[in-house]
Design an enzyme around this catalytic site. Structure first.
Site, mmCIF file in Angstrom:
data_model
loop_
_atom_site.group_PDB
_atom_site.id
_atom_site.type_symbol
_atom_site.label_atom_id
_atom_site.label_comp_id
_atom_site.label_asym_id
_atom_site.label_seq_id
_atom_site.Cartn_x
_atom_site.Cartn_y
_atom_site.Cartn_z
ATOM 1 N N LYS A 133 5.379 57.503 9.298
ATOM 2 C CA LYS A 133 6.802 57.385 8.987
ATOM 3 C C LYS A 133 7.111 56.995 7.537
ATOM 4 O O LYS A 133 8.005 57.549 6.917
ATOM 5 C CB LYS A 133 7.440 56.347 9.925
ATOM 6 C CG LYS A 133 7.509 56.821 11.374
ATOM 7 C CD LYS A 133 8.396 55.890 12.190
ATOM 8 C CE LYS A 133 7.762 55.532 13.500
ATOM 9 N NZ LYS A 133 8.540 54.530 14.267
ATOM 10 N N GLU A 203 9.472 45.877 14.801
ATOM 11 C CA GLU A 203 9.331 46.874 13.719
ATOM 12 C C GLU A 203 10.700 47.265 13.193
ATOM 13 O O GLU A 203 10.900 47.416 11.986
ATOM 14 C CB GLU A 203 8.663 48.156 14.245
ATOM 15 C CG GLU A 203 7.156 48.172 14.183
ATOM 16 C CD GLU A 203 6.623 49.536 14.626
ATOM 17 O OE1 GLU A 203 5.730 49.561 15.469
ATOM 18 O OE2 GLU A 203 7.127 50.566 14.101
ATOM 19 N N HIS A 207 13.009 46.409 9.229
ATOM 20 C CA HIS A 207 13.720 47.289 8.302
ATOM 21 C C HIS A 207 15.078 46.727 7.895
ATOM 22 O O HIS A 207 15.746 47.287 7.020
ATOM 23 C CB HIS A 207 13.937 48.674 8.936
ATOM 24 C CG HIS A 207 12.714 49.540 8.921
ATOM 25 N ND1 HIS A 207 12.304 50.219 7.803
ATOM 26 C CD2 HIS A 207 11.813 49.835 9.889
ATOM 27 C CE1 HIS A 207 11.201 50.911 8.086
ATOM 28 N NE2 HIS A 207 10.885 50.681 9.335
#
Lengths: 340, 340
Positions: A133, A203, A207
């Site tokens: 990613k 996760e 961000h």
């Protein structure tokens, strides 16, 4: 007249023998996707504690059962081998595998690049596909282009959903325009209960502004719950580090800073808060500004949108490899092929 | 780190020299699209009465002015040549052209195939691209695969909007699914005044139940007006013969009878009655039925959506040709490349 008659193509081709590295949620989904295909068969799977190989095909359900109940596909009888060096041992085994899907968590951020290095050093030749990613991770793979070429490996990077399917859709949509102004990818995820996705939720939180991978990982469940309570269980992620940007820039389509990836995760509702889509805005030769939109059906899961394209790019990579085209390619440059 | 540094690619490549055959609305739009690019230059153009060639590039506006005011690009000084065998004479001239866009009306239905035959017989080597629409016409080109291969020609067929951009979008969208149930392409066209599109309106009427190309052509303006009055100026076209079907079948994605193309043409309103889109419905590996949708921005014209992809496929074809990959490819198999 049917298409086969038109082209005169009636050759039988042996199924492509595929291995899956990593057997968490993504690897297990990949095994299930392959079980429904004829052109491609799962012959190898590896997790942290072992690997399994069967030249005439592994049974996806058995692999999943062994992993979930005993902790490793290495426990399968007679196809499994327990080992703490599963990837190394599998690559170096005499078993023939045409291509591997690296369904691995890229932790640390250079893990998948290090696995690619193992393949290069082993002398193995074939096709590799990842669903990486982050931009910084794909850039590591791109930097290995010459070594991959010299090693006779065809590496397909960023071939999941985003980057992957949606990046390719942007590359296609760009064709109508003289100049691309921006590419905006927005994904929607709905989960009934975040506790079932503890690692993934952290996760996502990583961000968010003010958080890092380390601080997000260190949060207690109570801290996560408190964060979610502030927003009715909805996480809004913006300007995520996603390799769609470097891939579209490399393809000459748009500068990376005009590519944005974000999403909305509703942790209290199995229904997606919005439909995953990519919007491509540009100016046509007639000076008109317009936007093309590619929207994914809500009933398609992330697993379907990642594993489907991954194997489609593996098939495309196989065709490149047969023509002696080694090195590295991204999802934005190549049309994935449909795997029956 | 920018993308060029990552890949080490700093080679200068001479612009691709392109010819456009046919200089009606489509050919003129193609010339305008090329005038905004640096990687590709228009060096040749041909219409029924002549052709023009300039190794360092033709001026699109001058070509269009010559065609519209004098009837042919052959009148350009000093680059033009008047001739009734313009395509033959241009192909056989010593002028170097890397690839041609066949922006020709495919009338009769084997016209473009006959032009491909001229190229094969001439000994010319390079890339050819068409924006053919009908299934039966693309099948003729597909049947010429071996001759094209032997002639050192890379032919890209069905590379307009539909077939073309939308077919490629369907091929991409199919990646999420184990099985494709149907592909539905629907285009919307808005025109303020149908009399400016006399030929096109009759082509559209030809696709309606009860009409043929001949009967539609034979209609008087009064008869066309009466037909349109019955439906407030709106033509609804269903189940049109469109090569998206054979192209997706050939790619192994779906049987042709599950691909439908139709549209709505509003002859009394410049605004599109609906947004052009393609819907791909299938079943995922998890047994879910879902639909992906690719929608084109309303401000993008048919010219932008045909010519953009055509040159993107020409660039892709150039890359195939440089690798010795001759023969025929469709828009569903190859990723078009962005042309700057």
């Amino acid at each position: 007249m049917n298409a086969k008659q038109v082209t005169g193509s009636t050759n039988f081709q042996a199924p492509v023998r595929v291995g899956v590295l990593g057997f968490g949620g993504l690897g297990q989904a990949a095994a299930r996707v392959l079980s429904l295909k004829q052109e491609m068969i799962l012959v190898a799977a590896a997790d942290k504690q072992g690997y399994a190989y069967a030249g005439d095909g592994l049974n996806a359900q058995e692999c999943i059962a062994a992993y979930q109940s005993q902790g490793s596909v290495g426990y399968l009888e007679p196809t499994g081998t327990l080992t703490n060096f599963s990837i190394q041992d599998l690559i170096e085994s005499p078993h023939h595998v045409d291509g591997y899907f690296l369904a691995l968590p890229n932790l640390p951020n250079n893990f998948i690049a290090s696995v690619a290095q193992q393949f290069i050093e082993s002398g193995w030749r074939g096709v590799l596909v990842d669903a990486i990613k982050r931009t910084s991770a794909v850039e590591q793979l791109l930097g290995m282009k010459e070594e991959l070429q010299a090693a006779g490996i065809t590496y397909m990077t960023g071939c999941g959903a985003t980057p992957g399917l949606l990046t390719a859709a942007a590359a296609l949509a760009a064709q109508s325009y003289t100049e691309i102004h921006r590419v905006e990818i927005t994904f929607g995820v709905g989960i009934a209960n975040w506790e079932a996705y503890r690692a993934t939720i952290r996760e996502d939180i990583a961000h968010m502004p003010g958080f890092t991978v380390e601080t997000a990982r260190a949060m207690t469940d109570a801290q996560v719950e408190a964060l979610l309570d502030k927003t009715h269980g909805v996480l809004t992620l913006e300007n995520m580090e996603h390799a769609d940007d470097v891939m579209l820039e490399l393809a000459g389509i748009v500068d990376r800073d005009r590519v944005t990836v974000g999403g909305v995760v509703d942790t209290r509702n199995p229904k997606k808060p919005l439909s995953t889509n990519v919007k491509i805005t540009g100016r046509t030769f007639e000076g008109k500004i317009s936007t093309h939109t590619f929207t994914l059906g809500d009933e398609t899961s992330m697993a379907a949108n990642v594993c489907g394209p991954a194997f489609g790019y593996l098939k495309a990579g196989q065709q490149l490899h047969q023509r002696g085209m080694y090195g590295i390619f991204t999802a934005a440059e190549i049309m994935p092929q449909f795997v029956r």
